[in-house]
Motif scaffolding. Structure first.
Motif, PDB file in Angstrom:
ATOM      1  N   SER A 157       0.822  -1.210   0.000  1.00 31.54           N
ATOM      2  CA  SER A 157       0.000   0.000   0.000  1.00 31.54           C
ATOM      3  C   SER A 157       0.856   1.260   0.000  1.00 31.54           C
ATOM      4  CB  SER A 157      -0.925  -0.010   1.223  1.00 31.54           C
ATOM      5  OG  SER A 157      -1.722   1.140   1.267  1.00 31.54           O
ATOM      6  N   ASN A 158       1.893   1.281   0.872  1.00 26.25           N
ATOM      7  CA  ASN A 158       2.749   2.463   0.948  1.00 26.25           C
ATOM      8  C   ASN A 158       3.527   2.702  -0.339  1.00 26.25           C
ATOM      9  OD1 ASN A 158       1.950   3.163   3.482  1.00 26.25           O
ATOM     10  ND2 ASN A 158       3.898   2.784   4.476  1.00 26.25           N
ATOM     11  N   GLN A 159       4.002   1.617  -0.988  1.00 30.13           N
ATOM     12  CA  GLN A 159       4.754   1.776  -2.231  1.00 30.13           C
ATOM     13  C   GLN A 159       3.888   2.394  -3.320  1.00 30.13           C
ATOM     14  OE1 GLN A 159       7.830  -2.020  -1.571  1.00 30.13           O
ATOM     15  NE2 GLN A 159       6.348  -2.068  -3.237  1.00 30.13           N
ATOM     16  N   ALA A 160       2.592   2.082  -3.306  1.00 27.65           N
ATOM     17  CA  ALA A 160       1.689   2.666  -4.295  1.00 27.65           C
ATOM     18  C   ALA A 160       1.349   4.109  -3.943  1.00 27.65           C
ATOM     19  CB  ALA A 160       0.419   1.828  -4.399  1.00 27.65           C
ATOM     20  N   ARG A 161       1.007   4.337  -2.687  1.00 23.90           N
ATOM     21  CA  ARG A 161       0.569   5.667  -2.270  1.00 23.90           C
ATOM     22  C   ARG A 161       1.693   6.689  -2.311  1.00 23.90           C
ATOM     23  NH1 ARG A 161      -1.532   5.823   3.623  1.00 23.90           N
ATOM     24  NH2 ARG A 161      -3.362   4.785   2.756  1.00 23.90           N
ATOM     25  N   PHE A 162       2.907   6.258  -1.923  1.00 17.54           N
ATOM     26  CA  PHE A 162       4.014   7.198  -1.773  1.00 17.54           C
ATOM     27  C   PHE A 162       5.109   6.992  -2.809  1.00 17.54           C
ATOM     28  CE2 PHE A 162       2.324   6.653   2.629  1.00 17.54           C
ATOM     29  CZ  PHE A 162       1.746   7.915   2.739  1.00 17.54           C
ATOM     30  N   ALA A 163       4.748   6.520  -4.005  1.00 17.88           N
ATOM     31  CA  ALA A 163       5.734   6.393  -5.077  1.00 17.88           C
ATOM     32  C   ALA A 163       6.343   7.755  -5.380  1.00 17.88           C
ATOM     33  CB  ALA A 163       5.077   5.819  -6.330  1.00 17.88           C
ATOM     34  N   VAL A 164       7.613   7.758  -5.778  1.00 18.56           N
ATOM     35  CA  VAL A 164       8.327   9.011  -6.025  1.00 18.56           C
ATOM     36  C   VAL A 164       7.573   9.893  -7.007  1.00 18.56           C
ATOM     37  CG1 VAL A 164      10.437  10.024  -6.957  1.00 18.56           C
ATOM     38  CG2 VAL A 164      10.569   8.011  -5.489  1.00 18.56           C
ATOM     39  N   GLU A 165       7.008   9.273  -8.052  1.00 23.15           N
ATOM     40  CA  GLU A 165       6.318  10.040  -9.086  1.00 23.15           C
ATOM     41  C   GLU A 165       4.875  10.345  -8.730  1.00 23.15           C
ATOM     42  OE1 GLU A 165       5.844   5.654 -10.030  1.00 23.15           O
ATOM     43  OE2 GLU A 165       7.410   7.007  -9.258  1.00 23.15           O
ATOM     44  N   GLY A 166       4.433   9.923  -7.553  1.00 30.02           N
ATOM     45  CA  GLY A 166       3.059  10.163  -7.136  1.00 30.02           C
ATOM     46  C   GLY A 166       2.277   8.865  -7.056  1.00 30.02           C
ATOM     47  N   PRO A 167       1.067   8.899  -6.465  1.00 30.00           N
ATOM     48  CA  PRO A 167       0.269   7.673  -6.297  1.00 30.00           C
ATOM     49  C   PRO A 167       0.117   6.898  -7.596  1.00 30.00           C
ATOM     50  CG  PRO A 167      -0.740   9.500  -5.127  1.00 30.00           C
ATOM     51  CD  PRO A 167       0.378  10.084  -5.935  1.00 30.00           C
ATOM     52  N   ARG A 168       0.234   5.580  -7.505  1.00 27.11           N
ATOM     53  CA  ARG A 168       0.121   4.711  -8.677  1.00 27.11           C
ATOM     54  C   ARG A 168      -0.614   3.436  -8.283  1.00 27.11           C
ATOM     55  NH1 ARG A 168       3.706   0.735  -7.458  1.00 27.11           N
ATOM     56  NH2 ARG A 168       5.703   1.237  -6.480  1.00 27.11           N
ATOM     57  N   GLU A 169      -0.869   2.589  -9.285  1.00 29.54           N
ATOM     58  CA  GLU A 169      -1.517   1.312  -9.013  1.00 29.54           C
ATOM     59  C   GLU A 169      -0.576   0.426  -8.191  1.00 29.54           C
ATOM     60  OE1 GLU A 169      -4.538   0.570  -9.642  1.00 29.54           O
ATOM     61  OE2 GLU A 169      -5.057   2.283 -10.914  1.00 29.54           O
ATOM     62  N   LYS A 170      -1.149  -0.449  -7.375  1.00 33.04           N
ATOM     63  CA  LYS A 170      -0.347  -1.355  -6.569  1.00 33.04           C
ATOM     64  C   LYS A 170       0.318  -2.409  -7.442  1.00 33.04           C
ATOM     65  CE  LYS A 170      -3.413  -0.785  -2.667  1.00 33.04           C
ATOM     66  NZ  LYS A 170      -4.437  -1.477  -1.870  1.00 33.04           N
ATOM     67  N   SER A 171       1.460  -2.861  -6.973  1.00 37.07           N
ATOM     68  CA  SER A 171       2.234  -3.871  -7.690  1.00 37.07           C
ATOM     69  C   SER A 171       2.391  -5.110  -6.817  1.00 37.07           C
ATOM     70  CB  SER A 171       3.620  -3.311  -8.047  1.00 37.07           C
ATOM     71  OG  SER A 171       4.474  -4.329  -8.521  1.00 37.07           O
ATOM     72  N   GLU A 172       2.543  -6.257  -7.443  1.00 34.97           N
ATOM     73  CA  GLU A 172       2.794  -7.488  -6.687  1.00 34.97           C
ATOM     74  C   GLU A 172       4.268  -7.615  -6.309  1.00 34.97           C
ATOM     75  OE1 GLU A 172      -0.100  -8.986  -5.926  1.00 34.97           O
ATOM     76  OE2 GLU A 172      -0.826  -7.328  -7.130  1.00 34.97           O
ATOM     77  N   LEU A 173       5.124  -6.789  -6.909  1.00 33.79           N
ATOM     78  CA  LEU A 173       6.545  -6.784  -6.564  1.00 33.79           C
ATOM     79  C   LEU A 173       6.755  -5.860  -5.370  1.00 33.79           C
ATOM     80  CD1 LEU A 173       9.458  -7.635  -7.210  1.00 33.79           C
ATOM     81  CD2 LEU A 173       9.617  -5.622  -8.705  1.00 33.79           C
ATOM     82  N   ILE A 174       7.255  -6.409  -4.286  1.00 36.51           N
ATOM     83  CA  ILE A 174       7.422  -5.654  -3.045  1.00 36.51           C
ATOM     84  C   ILE A 174       8.906  -5.427  -2.781  1.00 36.51           C
ATOM     85  CG2 ILE A 174       6.900  -5.566  -0.588  1.00 36.51           C
ATOM     86  CD1 ILE A 174       4.425  -5.673  -2.384  1.00 36.51           C
ATOM     87  N   ASP A 175       9.309  -4.177  -2.652  1.00 35.77           N
ATOM     88  CA  ASP A 175      10.689  -3.856  -2.303  1.00 35.77           C
ATOM     89  C   ASP A 175      10.898  -4.072  -0.808  1.00 35.77           C
ATOM     90  OD1 ASP A 175      11.405  -3.087  -4.891  1.00 35.77           O
ATOM     91  OD2 ASP A 175      10.647  -1.048  -4.577  1.00 35.77           O
TER      92      ASP A 175
END
Length: 239
Positions: A157-175
């Protein structure tokens, strides 16, 4: 700063007054290397950070040396908001981090004279509180495997909401820029238990590892069932 950058600048783009101009003129970009502290416990709360890139662990240390990580923070998140004269927590760069540093006094003047910006800022602080409530529930009511599953939903959720370029769709790849010890100190577990929990999720074919710093969710519904939730609060539905 000649150019306004960061999440705070996005929030303030429709506002223009002397206090806003002064706030951004005082902003300074700072770079922190992995392992370097952005703030330390007891340090005067004179500055506020708008994170541009990298990952930060916000933690508190007990007198006996035990550490509790309170949150993992990254791009487009704010660090340093406090109601006390000294910071109660320690913020450490887990990777190389870039952030814009603002004087707290300048931020408070800008918020006091710009009700619209102050309202948006309160929403951000409310989200931090909601995330803390989620975390308390996770470590208080879930088994080790369930805690790790919930943690993956938190990161997704955080990776989608706080992506550098702005909110984006969620991904199954988790950093996973943090270590297993960092995860253990976040979830209230031992490092050995965290490793066993990841292994269990892998055996269930709920996740797969691409390397030590990322994993792929192979069965999102299984992760949600184990995490005890559809997902953490998100900007776009629950996909």
């Amino acid at each position: 700063m000649s150019e306004r950058r960061g999440h705070l600048a996005e929030m303030a783009k429709n506002f223009d007054n002397p206090e806003i101009k002064f706030l951004f003129s005082e902003g300074r970009e700072r770079h922190f290397k992995m392992g370097e502290h952005l703030i330390t416990e007891g340090q005067a709360t004179d500055y506020f950070y708008d994170l541009l890139s990298g990952t930060v662990a916000l933690a508190r240390n007990g007198r006996d040396g035990r550490r509790q990580i309170l949150s993992f923070m990254g791009a487009r998140q704010f660090l340093g908001a406090a109601s006390t004269p000294g910071y109660p927590n320690l913020a450490t760069a887990l990777t190389d981090v870039k952030a814009i540093c603002y004087p707290r006094a300048a931020l408070e003047r800008a918020l006091a004279t710009t009700p619209g910006l102050a309202s948006e800022f309160r929403v951000v602080l409310t989200r931090i509180l909601e995330s803390s409530h989620d975390h308390i529930y996770t470590i208080g009511q879930r088994s080790a495997v369930e805690r790790v599953a919930s943690f993956l939903l938190y990161l997704r959720s955080n990776q989608a909401r706080f992506a550098v370029e702005g909110p984006r769709e969620k991904s199954e790849l988790i950093d996973l820029p943090m270590t297993r010890l960092d995860i253990a100190d976040f979830l209230g577990l031992t490092i050995e238990t965290v490793s066993r929990a990841f292994s269990s999720l892998k055996k269930m074919e709920a996740i797969g590892f691409t390397d030590s710093h990322s994993c792929t969710i192979l069965n999102i519904q299984r992760i949600r069932d184990l995490g005890g939730r559809e997902d953490f609060t998100a900007h776009r539905g629950s996909n």
